[in-house]
Design a protein around this motif. Structure first.
Motif, PDB file in Angstrom:
ATOM      1  N   UNK A 115       3.498 -17.011  24.726  1.00  0.00           N
ATOM      2  CA  UNK A 115       4.065 -18.338  24.469  1.00  0.00           C
ATOM      3  C   UNK A 115       5.581 -18.257  24.571  1.00  0.00           C
ATOM      4  N   UNK A 116       6.162 -19.139  25.363  1.00  0.00           N
ATOM      5  CA  UNK A 116       7.608 -19.276  25.423  1.00  0.00           C
ATOM      6  C   UNK A 116       7.986 -20.472  24.570  1.00  0.00           C
ATOM      7  N   UNK A 117       8.856 -20.229  23.583  1.00  0.00           N
ATOM      8  CA  UNK A 117       9.308 -21.271  22.656  1.00  0.00           C
ATOM      9  C   UNK A 117      10.827 -21.257  22.686  1.00  0.00           C
ATOM     10  N   UNK A 118      11.392 -22.112  23.500  1.00  0.00           N
ATOM     11  CA  UNK A 118      12.837 -22.081  23.708  1.00  0.00           C
ATOM     12  C   UNK A 118      13.206 -20.783  24.405  1.00  0.00           C
ATOM     13  N   UNK A 119      14.130 -20.000  23.833  1.00  0.00           N
ATOM     14  CA  UNK A 119      14.545 -18.726  24.411  1.00  0.00           C
ATOM     15  C   UNK A 119      13.695 -17.566  23.896  1.00  0.00           C
ATOM     16  N   UNK A 120      12.758 -17.847  22.998  1.00  0.00           N
ATOM     17  CA  UNK A 120      11.947 -16.791  22.392  1.00  0.00           C
ATOM     18  C   UNK A 120      10.579 -16.693  23.071  1.00  0.00           C
ATOM     19  N   UNK A 121      10.016 -15.485  23.070  1.00  0.00           N
ATOM     20  CA  UNK A 121       8.678 -15.260  23.614  1.00  0.00           C
ATOM     21  C   UNK A 121       7.828 -14.566  22.560  1.00  0.00           C
ATOM     22  N   UNK A 122       6.560 -14.966  22.499  1.00  0.00           N
ATOM     23  CA  UNK A 122       5.626 -14.435  21.519  1.00  0.00           C
ATOM     24  C   UNK A 122       4.287 -14.143  22.185  1.00  0.00           C
ATOM     25  N   UNK A 123       3.515 -13.281  21.552  1.00  0.00           N
ATOM     26  CA  UNK A 123       2.120 -13.074  21.947  1.00  0.00           C
ATOM     27  C   UNK A 123       1.253 -13.559  20.790  1.00  0.00           C
ATOM     28  N   UNK A 124       0.288 -14.386  21.119  1.00  0.00           N
ATOM     29  CA  UNK A 124      -0.646 -14.924  20.132  1.00  0.00           C
ATOM     30  C   UNK A 124      -2.027 -14.378  20.469  1.00  0.00           C
ATOM     31  N   UNK A 125      -2.699 -13.861  19.452  1.00  0.00           N
ATOM     32  CA  UNK A 125      -4.058 -13.357  19.615  1.00  0.00           C
ATOM     33  C   UNK A 125      -5.006 -14.287  18.866  1.00  0.00           C
ATOM     34  N   UNK A 126      -5.980 -14.824  19.569  1.00  0.00           N
ATOM     35  CA  UNK A 126      -6.998 -15.683  18.955  1.00  0.00           C
ATOM     36  C   UNK A 126      -8.331 -14.964  19.015  1.00  0.00           C
ATOM     37  N   UNK A 127      -9.036 -14.976  17.926  1.00  0.00           N
ATOM     38  CA  UNK A 127     -10.338 -14.328  17.896  1.00  0.00           C
ATOM     39  C   UNK A 127     -11.246 -14.970  16.874  1.00  0.00           C
ATOM     40  N   UNK A 128     -12.395 -14.383  16.724  1.00  0.00           N
ATOM     41  CA  UNK A 128     -13.395 -14.868  15.774  1.00  0.00           C
ATOM     42  C   UNK A 128     -13.767 -13.756  14.816  1.00  0.00           C
ATOM     43  N   UNK A 129     -14.396 -14.142  13.715  1.00  0.00           N
ATOM     44  CA  UNK A 129     -14.926 -13.149  12.796  1.00  0.00           C
ATOM     45  C   UNK A 129     -16.052 -12.379  13.500  1.00  0.00           C
ATOM     46  N   UNK A 130     -16.007 -11.049  13.359  1.00  0.00           N
ATOM     47  CA  UNK A 130     -17.068 -10.204  13.904  1.00  0.00           C
ATOM     48  C   UNK A 130     -17.451  -9.225  12.788  1.00  0.00           C
ATOM     49  N   UNK A 131     -18.320  -9.670  11.876  1.00  0.00           N
ATOM     50  CA  UNK A 131     -18.654  -8.838  10.705  1.00  0.00           C
ATOM     51  C   UNK A 131     -19.164  -7.443  11.064  1.00  0.00           C
ATOM     52  N   UNK A 132     -19.922  -7.319  12.157  1.00  0.00           N
ATOM     53  CA  UNK A 132     -20.447  -6.011  12.524  1.00  0.00           C
ATOM     54  C   UNK A 132     -19.358  -5.037  12.957  1.00  0.00           C
ATOM     55  N   UNK A 133     -18.159  -5.557  13.276  1.00  0.00           N
ATOM     56  CA  UNK A 133     -17.019  -4.712  13.623  1.00  0.00           C
ATOM     57  C   UNK A 133     -16.044  -4.594  12.452  1.00  0.00           C
ATOM     58  N   UNK A 134     -16.375  -5.232  11.340  1.00  0.00           N
ATOM     59  CA  UNK A 134     -15.484  -5.189  10.174  1.00  0.00           C
ATOM     60  C   UNK A 134     -14.325  -6.158  10.283  1.00  0.00           C
ATOM     61  N   UNK A 135     -14.412  -7.141  11.193  1.00  0.00           N
ATOM     62  CA  UNK A 135     -13.347  -8.133  11.369  1.00  0.00           C
ATOM     63  C   UNK A 135     -13.811  -9.437  10.729  1.00  0.00           C
ATOM     64  N   UNK A 136     -13.149  -9.797   9.612  1.00  0.00           N
ATOM     65  CA  UNK A 136     -13.506 -11.058   8.946  1.00  0.00           C
ATOM     66  C   UNK A 136     -12.280 -11.786   8.485  1.00  0.00           C
TER      67      UNK A 136
END
Length: 56
Positions: free
Chosen positions: A35-56
């Motif tokens: 994402x470019x926001x003015x002069x700044x740049x960012x990385x955004x990570x979007x995901x879902x809960x994956x309980x079997x991987x321990x991600x909640x």
């Protein structure tokens, strides 16, 4: 799916004026966007809960 992710990121309140939002490669269990926001740049990570991987 990608269009929905871009729209979701554009609405995040942490950005002042999100401009260019582009898909980055990789991301087996998530979607990565640069994402470019003015002069700044960012990385955004979007995901879902994956309980079997321990991600909640």
């Amino acid at each position: 799916m990608i269009e929905a992710a871009i729209a979701r990121v554009a609405r995040l309140p942490c950005f002042d004026t999100p401009g260019e939002i582009e898909l980055l490669g990789g991301g087996i269990t998530n979607t990565n966007l640069r994402v470019t926001d003015g002069a700044r740049k960012f990385v955004v990570r979007l995901g879902s809960d994956i309980p079997e991987h321990g991600v909640i």
